[in-house]
Structure formats: structure tokens, C-alpha cells
Design a protein around this motif. Structure first.
Motif, short mmCIF file in Angstrom:
data_model
loop_
_atom_site.label_atom_id
_atom_site.label_comp_id
_atom_site.label_asym_id
_atom_site.label_seq_id
_atom_site.Cartn_x
_atom_site.Cartn_y
_atom_site.Cartn_z
N LEU A 21 10.81 1.72 -14.75
CA LEU A 21 10.73 1.82 -16.20
C LEU A 21 9.71 2.89 -16.55
CD1 LEU A 21 10.58 -1.97 -17.03
CD2 LEU A 21 12.55 -0.47 -17.21
N GLY A 22 9.92 3.60 -17.61
CA GLY A 22 8.99 4.63 -18.03
C GLY A 22 7.68 4.05 -18.52
N GLN A 23 6.62 4.81 -18.44
CA GLN A 23 5.32 4.36 -18.90
C GLN A 23 5.42 4.01 -20.38
OE1 GLN A 23 2.17 7.16 -18.40
NE2 GLN A 23 0.60 5.71 -18.98
N GLY A 24 4.89 2.87 -20.74
CA GLY A 24 4.91 2.42 -22.12
C GLY A 24 6.16 1.65 -22.50
N THR A 25 7.10 1.48 -21.58
CA THR A 25 8.31 0.72 -21.85
C THR A 25 7.95 -0.74 -22.07
OG1 THR A 25 9.66 2.17 -20.49
CG2 THR A 25 10.56 0.01 -20.95
N ARG A 26 8.50 -1.34 -23.10
CA ARG A 26 8.23 -2.76 -23.35
C ARG A 26 9.02 -3.60 -22.37
NH1 ARG A 26 7.78 -4.65 -29.22
NH2 ARG A 26 7.42 -6.53 -28.02
N GLY A 67 2.15 6.54 -6.78
CA GLY A 67 0.92 7.10 -7.34
C GLY A 67 0.15 6.11 -8.20
N VAL A 68 0.19 4.85 -7.81
CA VAL A 68 -0.56 3.81 -8.52
C VAL A 68 -1.42 3.07 -7.49
CG1 VAL A 68 1.20 3.54 -10.32
CG2 VAL A 68 1.29 2.08 -8.29
N ASN A 69 -2.29 2.18 -7.97
CA ASN A 69 -3.08 1.43 -6.99
C ASN A 69 -2.34 0.15 -6.57
OD1 ASN A 69 -3.87 -0.80 -8.71
ND2 ASN A 69 -5.30 0.59 -9.70
N GLU A 70 -2.79 -0.42 -5.48
CA GLU A 70 -2.12 -1.60 -4.92
C GLU A 70 -2.10 -2.76 -5.89
OE1 GLU A 70 -3.34 -2.62 -0.90
OE2 GLU A 70 -3.82 -0.51 -0.53
N GLN A 71 -3.14 -2.91 -6.68
CA GLN A 71 -3.19 -4.01 -7.64
C GLN A 71 -2.07 -3.89 -8.68
OE1 GLN A 71 -4.89 -6.74 -7.24
NE2 GLN A 71 -3.84 -7.58 -9.01
N THR A 72 -1.71 -2.67 -9.02
CA THR A 72 -0.60 -2.45 -9.96
C THR A 72 0.70 -2.98 -9.36
OG1 THR A 72 -1.68 -0.53 -10.91
CG2 THR A 72 0.71 -0.69 -11.22
N ILE A 73 0.94 -2.71 -8.09
CA ILE A 73 2.15 -3.20 -7.43
C ILE A 73 2.13 -4.72 -7.38
CG2 ILE A 73 3.49 -3.20 -5.28
CD1 ILE A 73 3.51 -0.51 -6.86
N ARG A 74 0.98 -5.31 -7.08
CA ARG A 74 0.88 -6.77 -7.07
C ARG A 74 1.16 -7.35 -8.46
NH1 ARG A 74 -3.41 -5.33 -3.61
NH2 ARG A 74 -2.95 -5.94 -1.48
N ALA A 95 0.83 -1.21 0.00
CA ALA A 95 0.00 0.00 0.00
C ALA A 95 0.86 1.26 0.00
CB ALA A 95 -0.95 0.00 1.20
N GLU A 96 1.92 1.25 0.78
CA GLU A 96 2.78 2.44 0.86
C GLU A 96 3.63 2.62 -0.40
OE1 GLU A 96 3.27 2.62 5.66
OE2 GLU A 96 4.08 0.90 4.56
N VAL A 97 4.07 1.52 -1.00
CA VAL A 97 4.79 1.61 -2.27
C VAL A 97 3.86 2.19 -3.34
CG1 VAL A 97 5.93 0.31 -4.11
CG2 VAL A 97 6.39 -0.26 -1.71
N ALA A 98 2.63 1.68 -3.37
CA ALA A 98 1.65 2.19 -4.33
C ALA A 98 1.40 3.68 -4.12
CB ALA A 98 0.34 1.40 -4.20
#
Length: 69
Positions: free
Chosen positions: A60-65, A19-26, A12-15
Motif C-alpha cells: 500500500l502507498g504511504q498514507g493509505t488508510r 527500506g524500513v526498520n524491523e519493528q515496522t515489519i512486526r 530483517a531481510e524484508v525490512a
């Protein structure tokens, strides 16, 4: 805001810090493509990171493959 002086940060704190949601970190963690550093410790089944680990990590930057790594 996640406390940079805390001993450890949870998902939760990493998210919150990124500035992302917890599911993104998972998702980052489950894909294992270098999108998230390895946890510094695990409490039970809960991974935690030292704030410095996350703050220093070069995301990694947004959109990085990530499928090329």
C-alpha cells in the motif's frame, strides 16, 4: 541488500528490502491489514517469506488508510 536468490527472507531481510526498520515489519504483521503477505513458512516462531513473495507483493502507498479494509 537482501539476496533475491536466498531460499527465505527473515523479518530483517524484508525490512532491508523495503527500506524500513524491523519493528515496522512486526507492526505490519501484528495489524493483519494486508500490509504484509502471510509467511511462506515458520521456523519455530520466526516467520519467513520466499523472496519472490515479497518482491511481487503490492505494498500500500504511504498514507493509505488501512482502517477501511
Amino acid at each position: 541488500m537482501a539476496d533475491p536468490n536466498a531460499d527465505y527472507w527473515t523479518i530483517a531481510e524484508v525490512a532491508e528490502h523495503w527500506g524500513v526498520n524491523e519493528q515496522t515489519i512486526r507492526a505490519y504483521r501484528s495489524r493483519g491489514r494486508g500490509e504484509l503477505p502471510a509467511p511462506d513458512k515458520t521456523f519455530g516462531r520466526s516467520p519467513v517469506w520466499r523472496p519472490a513473495t515479497i518482491i511481487r507483493f503490492q505494498r500500500l502507498g504511504q498514507g493509505t488508510r488501512t482502517d477501511l479494509h
